[in-house]
Scaffold this active site. Structure first.
Site, PDB file in Angstrom:
ATOM      1  N   CYS A  57       0.809  -1.461  -0.024  1.00 61.69           N
ATOM      2  CA  CYS A  57      -0.067   0.063   0.113  1.00 61.69           C
ATOM      3  C   CYS A  57       0.783   1.362  -0.039  1.00 61.69           C
ATOM      4  O   CYS A  57       0.354   2.304  -0.188  1.00 61.69           O
ATOM      5  CB  CYS A  57      -1.090   0.004   1.315  1.00 61.69           C
ATOM      6  SG  CYS A  57      -2.016  -1.607   1.324  1.00 61.69           S
TER       7      CYS A  57
ATOM      8  N   HIS B 144      -3.442   6.931   2.740  1.00 59.20           N
ATOM      9  CA  HIS B 144      -4.038   5.609   2.120  1.00 59.20           C
ATOM     10  C   HIS B 144      -5.250   5.378   2.793  1.00 59.20           C
ATOM     11  O   HIS B 144      -5.699   5.672   3.952  1.00 59.20           O
ATOM     12  CB  HIS B 144      -2.942   4.539   2.477  1.00 59.20           C
ATOM     13  CG  HIS B 144      -3.380   3.325   2.135  1.00 59.20           C
ATOM     14  ND1 HIS B 144      -3.831   3.003   1.147  1.00 59.20           N
ATOM     15  CD2 HIS B 144      -3.250   2.084   3.103  1.00 59.20           C
ATOM     16  CE1 HIS B 144      -3.949   1.634   1.041  1.00 59.20           C
ATOM     17  NE2 HIS B 144      -3.863   0.898   2.221  1.00 59.20           N
TER      18      HIS B 144
ATOM     19  N   ASN C 136      -9.863  -0.712  -0.203  1.00 58.23           N
ATOM     20  CA  ASN C 136      -8.532  -0.428  -0.206  1.00 58.23           C
ATOM     21  C   ASN C 136      -8.051  -0.914  -1.533  1.00 58.23           C
ATOM     22  O   ASN C 136      -7.861  -2.036  -1.881  1.00 58.23           O
ATOM     23  CB  ASN C 136      -8.033  -1.164   1.037  1.00 58.23           C
ATOM     24  CG  ASN C 136      -6.644  -1.442   0.882  1.00 58.23           C
ATOM     25  OD1 ASN C 136      -5.900  -0.919   0.313  1.00 58.23           O
ATOM     26  ND2 ASN C 136      -6.132  -1.902   2.170  1.00 58.23           N
TER      27      ASN C 136
HETATM   28  O1  UT7 Z   1      -3.887  -1.535   3.697  1.00 54.94           O
HETATM   29  C1  UT7 Z   1      -2.951  -2.217   4.263  1.00 54.94           C
HETATM   30  C2  UT7 Z   1      -3.051  -2.286   5.683  1.00 54.94           C
HETATM   31  N1  UT7 Z   1      -4.263  -2.706   6.220  1.00 54.94           N
HETATM   32  C3  UT7 Z   1      -4.907  -2.250   6.983  1.00 54.94           C
HETATM   33  O2  UT7 Z   1      -4.553  -1.224   7.575  1.00 54.94           O
HETATM   34  C4  UT7 Z   1      -6.072  -2.926   7.573  1.00 54.94           C
HETATM   35  C5  UT7 Z   1      -6.174  -2.794   9.236  1.00 54.94           C
HETATM   36  N2  UT7 Z   1      -7.097  -3.664   9.806  1.00 54.94           N
HETATM   37  C6  UT7 Z   1      -8.644  -3.136   9.694  1.00 54.94           C
HETATM   38  O3  UT7 Z   1      -9.071  -2.258   8.951  1.00 54.94           O
HETATM   39  C7  UT7 Z   1      -9.527  -3.990  10.599  1.00 54.94           C
HETATM   40  O4  UT7 Z   1      -8.803  -4.760  11.517  1.00 54.94           O
HETATM   41  C8  UT7 Z   1     -10.732  -4.694   9.819  1.00 54.94           C
HETATM   42  C9  UT7 Z   1     -11.746  -3.954   8.994  1.00 54.94           C
HETATM   43  C10 UT7 Z   1      -9.858  -5.854   8.993  1.00 54.94           C
HETATM   44  C11 UT7 Z   1     -11.392  -5.652  11.039  1.00 54.94           C
HETATM   45  O5  UT7 Z   1     -11.829  -4.889  11.923  1.00 54.94           O
HETATM   46  P1  UT7 Z   1     -11.727  -5.083  13.476  1.00 54.94           P
HETATM   47  O6  UT7 Z   1     -12.281  -4.140  14.133  1.00 54.94           O
HETATM   48  O7  UT7 Z   1     -10.098  -5.175  13.696  1.00 54.94           O
HETATM   49  O8  UT7 Z   1     -12.261  -6.619  13.686  1.00 54.94           O
HETATM   50  P2  UT7 Z   1     -11.617  -8.004  14.104  1.00 54.94           P
HETATM   51  O9  UT7 Z   1     -10.720  -8.463  13.197  1.00 54.94           O
HETATM   52  O10 UT7 Z   1     -11.408  -7.766  15.592  1.00 54.94           O
HETATM   53  O11 UT7 Z   1     -13.237  -8.713  14.306  1.00 54.94           O
HETATM   54  C12 UT7 Z   1     -14.145  -8.402  15.124  1.00 54.94           C
HETATM   55  C13 UT7 Z   1     -15.410  -9.582  15.108  1.00 54.94           C
HETATM   56  C14 UT7 Z   1     -14.754 -10.980  15.138  1.00 54.94           C
HETATM   57  O12 UT7 Z   1     -15.878 -11.620  15.541  1.00 54.94           O
HETATM   58  P3  UT7 Z   1     -15.615 -12.043  16.994  1.00 54.94           P
HETATM   59  O13 UT7 Z   1     -14.485 -13.041  17.034  1.00 54.94           O
HETATM   60  O14 UT7 Z   1     -15.587 -10.667  17.887  1.00 54.94           O
HETATM   61  O15 UT7 Z   1     -16.995 -12.941  17.443  1.00 54.94           O
HETATM   62  C15 UT7 Z   1     -14.786 -11.016  13.486  1.00 54.94           C
HETATM   63  O16 UT7 Z   1     -14.937 -12.554  13.226  1.00 54.94           O
HETATM   64  O17 UT7 Z   1     -15.620  -9.299  13.648  1.00 54.94           O
HETATM   65  C16 UT7 Z   1     -15.973 -10.418  13.013  1.00 54.94           C
HETATM   66  N3  UT7 Z   1     -16.069 -10.148  11.450  1.00 54.94           N
HETATM   67  C17 UT7 Z   1     -16.939  -9.902  10.632  1.00 54.94           C
HETATM   68  N4  UT7 Z   1     -18.047  -9.797  10.951  1.00 54.94           N
HETATM   69  C18 UT7 Z   1     -18.775  -9.565   9.935  1.00 54.94           C
HETATM   70  C19 UT7 Z   1     -14.677 -10.066  10.723  1.00 54.94           C
HETATM   71  N5  UT7 Z   1     -14.887  -9.874   9.477  1.00 54.94           N
HETATM   72  C20 UT7 Z   1     -16.369  -9.576   9.490  1.00 54.94           C
HETATM   73  C21 UT7 Z   1     -17.399  -9.270   8.368  1.00 54.94           C
HETATM   74  N6  UT7 Z   1     -18.527  -9.264   8.508  1.00 54.94           N
HETATM   75  N7  UT7 Z   1     -16.794  -8.934   7.011  1.00 54.94           N
END
Ligand code: UT7
Length: 326
Positions: free
Chosen positions: A113, A253, A283
């Site tokens: 990125c 970004h 993204n």
């Molecule tokens: O561009 C390069 C760099 N990349 C980034 O900077 C991306 C950085 N990361 C992020 O943007 C975020 O971490 C995400 C958007 C990918 C995820 O958001 P989060 O708030 O960190 O969520 P999480 O991974 O902690 O997941 C929270 C919950 C989980 O469920 P439990 O374990 O709490 O029951 C996931 O399984 O959300 C669940 N989950 C979803 N639910 C519905 C994960 N993906 C989804 C989804 N829809 N698509």
């Protein structure tokens, strides 16, 4: 003093729009979750025939047209991408041929990125050194073809697109005032595409294990991104003896609206001075900053004399910033 100046920009995104509601039919997710956690509402996805160089060609042609340049005027082409048409030749060489830019050297940069700003760092350095004077820099990605459409934690994030900038040597008191790049390979496993290279060459086994798709530890990446970008923007302004109030526009970004808001908050910048299009494109990795830059220029959000800060964070890990005086 000679430095590089962006004299024209262009961008291109594929026509096909995939909304969050479309993804609700593919994986267990919801428009509400995606909107609230990422800020993304839709993304653009290529058709089966389109490759990264096709998107790069459209963005580059537009930038050339706007600069009234012919392809033969360019002496260097840099394409930032992690989704090249093929392992080699480089996508930059494929683009050079397609454009007919026969006077240009061409190579790719892989910094995920952060790739476009890494490319700007290289282009500006070569211009300052007197090695090149007219550089075409493109960030282009077809992430949809390396996205695991069965993995809800990643497939909702990514989109395809390309952005281009023409950078020319200038003696004027404007252009690229500073660039900064950094990396931390010890965290390479946070975002990677493990299959298809010399470590895990493409085989029946790598395909069955779905190693030919992007893997990301999202939450861990998120935390490092926020911390790193907050430090990065403060450092970049300090290096240029600028106060945040002197900045006209922050172009981050577009990975996650919450990361963007945290960075803006650290700078004390109102969101009106932060460019965002993540809702439309998701993204797009190396294409994200140049698409945003092009849209900011075309919509009149950047005027002559403005200070503009670009920043990015991504796989590698890599991060980078650039301070421009428009
Ligand atoms: O561009 C390069 C760099 N990349 C980034 O900077 C991306 C950085 N990361 C992020 O943007 C975020 O971490 C995400 C958007 C990918 C995820 O958001 P989060 O708030 O960190 O969520 P999480 O991974 O902690 O997941 C929270 C919950 C989980 O469920 P439990 O374990 O709490 O029951 C996931 O399984 O959300 C669940 N989950 C979803 N639910 C519905 C994960 N993906 C989804 C989804 N829809 N698509």
């Amino acid at each position: 003093m000679i430095r590089g100046r962006i004299i024209a920009t262009g961008s291109y995104v594929p026509e096909n729009v995939v909304t969050n509601h479309d993804l609700e039919k593919v994986v267990d997710t919801s428009d509400d979750w995606i909107t609230e956690r990422t800020g993304i509402k839709q993304r653009r996805i290529v058709n089966a025939q389109q490759a990264t160089s096709d998107l790069a060609y459209e963005a580059a042609s537009l930038a050339l047209k706007r600069a009234h340049y012919k392809p033969k005027d360019i002496d260097l082409i840099i394409v930032a991408t992690i989704t090249p048409d093929m392992a080699f030749p480089s996508t930059a060489c494929i683009l050079q041929d397609r454009l007919g830019a026969t006077n240009a050297a061409a190579f790719d940069v892989n910094a995920a990125c952060s790739g476009f700003i890494y490319g700007l760092h290289i282009a500006n350095g070569l211009i300052k050194a007197g090695a090149h004077s007219r550089v075409l820099l493109v960030g282009a990605e077809v992430l949809s073809k390396v996205t695991d459409w069965q993995d809800r934690t990643t497939c909702i994030l990514f989109g395809d697109g390309a952005g281009a900038a023409l950078i020319e040597a200038t003696k004027e008191k404007r252009g690229v005032y500073s660039t900064y790049i950094s990396s931390d390979g010890s965290l390479s496993d946070l975002i990677c595409l493990p299959g298809g290279g010399s470590r895990n060459p493409c085989s029946k086994e790598t395909i069955l294990k779905r190693l030919n798709y992007i893997k990301m530890k999202g939450n861990e990446t998120f935390k490092v991104a926020v911390r790193t970008l907050e430090e990065l923007v403060i450092k970049t302004l300090a290096d240029n003896n600028l106060d945040p109030s002197q900045l006209s526009l922050l172009i981050p970004h577009q990975a996650n609206i919450r990361i963007i808001q945290a960075t803006a908050k650290r700078l004390g910048m109102p969101m009106e001075k932060v460019f965002m299009n993540i809702d439309k494109y998701g993204n797009t990795s190396a294409a994200s900053v140049p698409i945003a830059l092009d849209e900011a220029v075309q919509s009149g959000r950047i005027q002559d004399g403005d200070y503009v800060l670009l920043e990015a964070f991504g796989g590698g890990l890599t991060w980078a910033s650039a301070l421009l005086r428009w």
